[in-house]
Scaffold this active site. Structure first.
Site, short mmCIF file in Angstrom:
data_model
loop_
_atom_site.label_atom_id
_atom_site.label_comp_id
_atom_site.label_asym_id
_atom_site.label_seq_id
_atom_site.Cartn_x
_atom_site.Cartn_y
_atom_site.Cartn_z
N HIS A 159 -16.85 -1.22 -1.50
CA HIS A 159 -16.55 -2.57 -1.96
C HIS A 159 -15.70 -2.60 -3.23
O HIS A 159 -15.38 -3.68 -3.72
CB HIS A 159 -17.85 -3.34 -2.19
CG HIS A 159 -18.60 -3.64 -0.93
ND1 HIS A 159 -18.52 -4.84 -0.27
CD2 HIS A 159 -19.45 -2.87 -0.21
CE1 HIS A 159 -19.29 -4.82 0.80
NE2 HIS A 159 -19.87 -3.63 0.87
N ASP A 369 -9.33 -4.84 -9.41
CA ASP A 369 -10.41 -5.45 -8.64
C ASP A 369 -10.26 -5.09 -7.17
O ASP A 369 -9.15 -5.18 -6.62
CB ASP A 369 -10.40 -6.97 -8.80
CG ASP A 369 -11.79 -7.56 -8.83
OD1 ASP A 369 -12.74 -6.89 -8.37
OD2 ASP A 369 -11.95 -8.69 -9.33
#
Length: 475
Positions: A159, A369
């Site tokens: 993730h 990110d």
């Protein structure tokens, strides 16, 4: 969605439930939201850390899967979670935004805890289950599970970003980490860049593998499928939130509070990867460059507390709060409201949706990110509210270093958050777009999110994990 009768075992760092007093309820995290529909339609199981809570129930109302808690001592949590996971892997995988710490005791504990998770999953008495492992806390568990169940179907999804081999090679245990990941049948990443970084790292480290397309062929005869599947959000949920009665009431209060001012919004965990300090520097530069905005502008930063037990995060909080006070003191005259409104807390979903609707500019400017779901939440809420009276579309200001940038590059205002002067100029530019242009951009991005929502992500991931040799229908 079905797996034609096969059990699904999710293996993740935390269980998907939390306790409030004596009551247990599903957690509010994105992974929990994504997987709830599938685990409720199959024989669902979830292996995860119990968070130090005792007497976790086997089932919790609202999340129909069996809970299989993993216990850790305080010392193990310090070494595995706060240590190796978040002071070694997290900064390393985020391009060295902080200096990784390489501690052999942390690594030994990381291996031990991964083994504990693998053993717990392997010990489940299930008929031909599909194991789905998640994230950087459990990167070597797939191979450990494979050792115990050689014919098991195992998937792994990361993730966070995966770094290029030039950075990953600094990790003293790179061989063990990559071999651990290669225990899976399929490994999923948010973007093609991250997937390619992983493949190049394997090729650089393992001379005995061959790569063809998305497949990595191992000398033991197995092939590992690598895939880029960007995670997303529950579009229906955020669309409903956008026009809920509670959201409308919250929005009316916010519009009254910020009447006559343009609002730039930031919503982040308080993490050094999110670029909050750089964003504040850009706000200060903007107010220097544009003194006319000082009484016509407000920046709202919602900073959700994160990892307070780690020194770097305590230091970050102090730095951010000092900067907020400095900027407000510099640019606030008597009788004026402050330019920066700083909230060090999470907010309820309806309040968050109201802030999304209020914002003239949504500043999503991380330094790095993996994806960033705030960007997707914002455009979805804005689009769902487009027909509301008085609702005008806002602008998404988006860092080029997010996974979401690959999806929104044509319609968001792209920025380099490291270039503070340019970021300030981009903020000013974002306040100038005409209404039709803003509407068209939001619509285009929201439609893209709707086409690739979180349930599409689950479907694609499970289809890849369960593909040849044992095809499973996912519908």
């Amino acid at each position: 969605m079905s797996l034609t009768g096969r059990p699904l075992v999710v293996v993740a760092n935390r269980l998907p439930v939390s306790r409030n007093g004596d009551a247990w309820r599903p957690s509010a995290g994105g992974l929990v939201t994504a997987l709830r529909p599938v685990v409720q339609q199959v024989d669902g199981h979830w292996v995860g850390w119990d968070g130090g809570l005792s007497e976790v129930p086997t089932r919790v109302e609202g999340f129909e899967a069996d809970m299989h808690p993993i216990a850790m001592t305080d010392a193990e949590v310090d070494d595995h979670y706060y240590g190796f996971s978040n002071r070694t892997l997290w900064p390393l995988f985020h391009d060295l935004l902080a200096e990784p710490v390489y501690d052999r005791q942390w690594w030994r504990t990381y291996e031990k805890i991964n083994l504990r998770f693998a053993d717990a999953a392997a010990d489940l008495d299930l008929d031909d289950p599909v194991f789905w492992l998640h994230d950087y806390h459990l990167l070597v568990a797939a191979a450990m599970l494979r050792d115990r169940l050689p014919d098991a179907t195992i998937g792994l999804f990361l993730h966070i970003p995966f770094p290029p081999p030039e950075l990953l090679s600094r990790l003293p245990w790179i061989d063990q980490l990559l071999d651990g990941m290669l225990g899976a049948d399929a490994i999923g990443f948010h973007t093609e860049w991250y997937r390619e970084n992983f493949v190049r790292s394997v090729q650089r480290t393992r001379r005995d593998v061959t790569v063809s397309g998305d497949l990595i062929h191992l000398p033991d005869g197995r092939s590992v499928h690598t895939a880029a599947h960007p995670i997303s959000i529950d579009v229906s949920e955020f669309s409903r939130l956008a026009t809920a009665d509670d959201t409308r009431r919250e929005l009316a209060e916010l519009r009254q509070q910020f009447d006559g001012r343009k609002v730039v919004l930031g919503v982040d965990r308080l993490d050094y990867t999110k670029g909050i300090r750089h964003r504040l520097q850009a706000i200060e530069q903007l107010l220097v460059d544009r003194p006319d905005l000082q009484d016509q502008f407000a920046f709202v930063q919602i900073a959700v507390p994160s990892r307070d037990d780690v020194q770097e995060y305590r230091d970050l909080r102090e730095q951010v709060e000092y900067m907020v006070g400095h900027i407000n003191g510099r640019f606030t005259d008597p009788g004026q409201d402050v330019p920066i409104h700083y909230l060090y807390r999470g907010v309820p979903k309806t309040r968050l949706a109201a802030y999304y609707r209020l914002a003239d500019v949504m500043a999503v400017t991380p330094l790095k990110d993996g994806m960033n779901l705030v960007a997707k939440e914002f455009v979805t809420v804005q689009h769902a509210a487009r027909d509301e009276e008085g609702q005008e579309a806002g602008v998404l200001l988006l860092s080029e270093f997010t996974g979401a940038a690959l999806e929104f590059v044509d319609d968001a205002i792209m920025c380099n958050p490291f270039d503070v002067q340019s970021l300030a100029a981009r903020m000013a530019q974002s306040l100038t777009f005409d209404a039709e242009d803003r509407r068209n951009r939001i619509t285009s991005m929201a439609e893209d999110v709707a086409d690739k929502d979180v349930f599409k992500w689950v479907e694609e991931e499970l289809a890849t994990i369960t593909s040849d040799p044992r095809a499973v229908r996912v519908s």
